[in-house]
Design an enzyme around this catalytic site. Structure first.
Site: not given
Ligand SMILES: NC(=O)c1ccc[n+]([C@@H]2O[C@H](COP(=O)([O-])OP(=O)(O)OC[C@H]3O[C@@H](n4cnc5c(N)ncnc54)[C@H](O)[C@@H]3O)[C@@H](O)[C@H]2O)c1
Length: 350
Positions: A12, A36, A61, A134-136, A159, A162-163, A288, A290
């Protein structure tokens, strides 16, 4: 000509970032490394298909050989790590993969970057590792107050834990090896290309299919919503001008209860698409485990240091977002259908 290794760039926020950057700059190259998983979709990147400044690599990764090869093959200036398992509900069911990707994957990226960038005399000129957090990681707020960069980390879900673990490893590489790093911690993003398991696209999809709209607990949990393009802009600013070793909070001052979000989506679809969609679809479900009550970000530091501010108000952003899903129903179909990934992987020859 700067070269970025963007990880998770088919998800996303990552795909929005890749599109944003390639629209804004013609003199950069993005190596987009994404495993993917179910959450990563090459269809998000259709706009940059054939763009020579975008090189997609399907991979993990956590794969040391692969990431090392990428550093050998390309002269990478910046790593921007979006790749993660990102869904809190899934983390409650399957915590291991969250520790694997989010913590160990981050350590692998840090280590490969260190091997490529560290010199006897210090660090290669101009390089930087940027972690998207993340703010979480800060835990939950009461009715007042905001998360500051100095707020102690107190994560609750697998989650967010881990972050937080990943953030500590990034800090460790900065403190121990003097590695040039930055971290951004943002609030809940919304916008195009959000996988339909997450609240806003899930609500839209369910409304269109006359399915129940599940709401956790009393529906009064509060999230601070940030339009994804404003987030992309913030990351770009931090990578270019943020102070090395610093954390920047990114938030929109757009706090809404979950039930407010649900009612906003219903009202728009009722008024513009299907007047049989009503609040009768709301179904309160067991809370949910926690569940954090409230998140709220104080983005003062990034505003003062870098002049960043959120350009999109919630009122404008939510309409843009709902309309995008209405205009892209085929996208929802595709990302949730089984054949999708196979087809696109073949198309990209990966
Ligand atoms: N969506 C939110 O509101 C939000 C808020 C705060 C922080 N974040 C952080 O932003 C980042 C992106 O979030 P998002 O919502 O786009 O997540 P998402 O789940 O939409 O996308 C994650 C992407 O990472 C890829 N991925 C997963 N495991 C992988 C691996 N081992 N190696 C390579 N690629 C891998 C997936 O294929 C996917 O394309 C994350 O680190 C998340 O913690 C998201």
């Amino acid at each position: 000509m700067k070269t970025y290794l963007v990880t998770g760039g088919a998800g996303f926020i990552g795909s929005n970032f890749v599109l944003y950057m390639l629209k804004k700059y013609t003199d950069i190259t993005i190596i987009n490394l994404d495993k993917l998983t179910y959450a990563g979709n090459l269809e998000n990147l259709k706009e940059v298909q054939g763009n020579p400044n975008h090189i997609f690599v399907q991979g993990d990764i956590c794969d040391k050989d692969l990431v090392t090869t990428l550093f050998e093959k390309y002269d990478i200036d910046y790593v921007v790590n979006f790749a993660a398992e990102s869904h809190v509900d899934r983390s409650i069911k399957e915590p291991e993969i969250f520790a694997q990707t989010n913590v160990l994957g981050t350590v692998n990226l840090l280590n490969c970057a260190k091997n490529a960038w560290e010199r006897e005399s210090g660090w290669k000129e101009g390089v930087r590792y940027h972690q998207v957090s993340t703010d979480e990681v800060y835990g939950s707020l009461g009715e007042t107050g905001y998360f500051m960069e100095t707020t102690p980390l107190d994560p609750h879900s697998p989650y967010s834990s881990s972050k937080a673990g990943a953030d500590f490893m990034v800090k460790a590489y900065s403190d121990t090896y003097n590695m040039p790093v930055t971290i951004t911690r943002c609030s809940n993003n919304y916008g195009p290309y959000h996988f339909p398991e997450k609240l806003i696209p899930l609500l839209i999809n369910n409304c269109l299919n006359h399915k129940d709209l599940p709401v956790y607990g009393d529906g009064l949990n509060i999230r601070d919503w940030l339009y994804v393009e404003d987030h992309c802009k913030a990351i770009d600013m931090v990578i270019r001008n943020g102070r090395i070793g610093e954390v920047y909070n990114v938030g929109g001052h757009n706090e809404r209860t979950n039930i407010q979000i649900v009612k906003t989506v219903i009202a728009y679809i009722h008024d513009n698409v299907d007047n049989t969609v009503t609040e009768d679809l709301i179904k309160y479900v067991e809370d949910r485990k926690g569940h954090d009550r409230r998140y709220g970000i104080a983005p003062d530091k990034i505003k003062e240091d870098l002049g960043w501010y959120p350009e999109t108000t919630f009122e404008v952003g939510i309409i843009k977002t709902i309309q995008w899903y209405l205009d892209n129903r085929q996208w929802i179909e595709n990302v949730t259908s089984g054949d999708y990934k196979h087809y696109y992987a073949k198309m990209y020859n990966n």
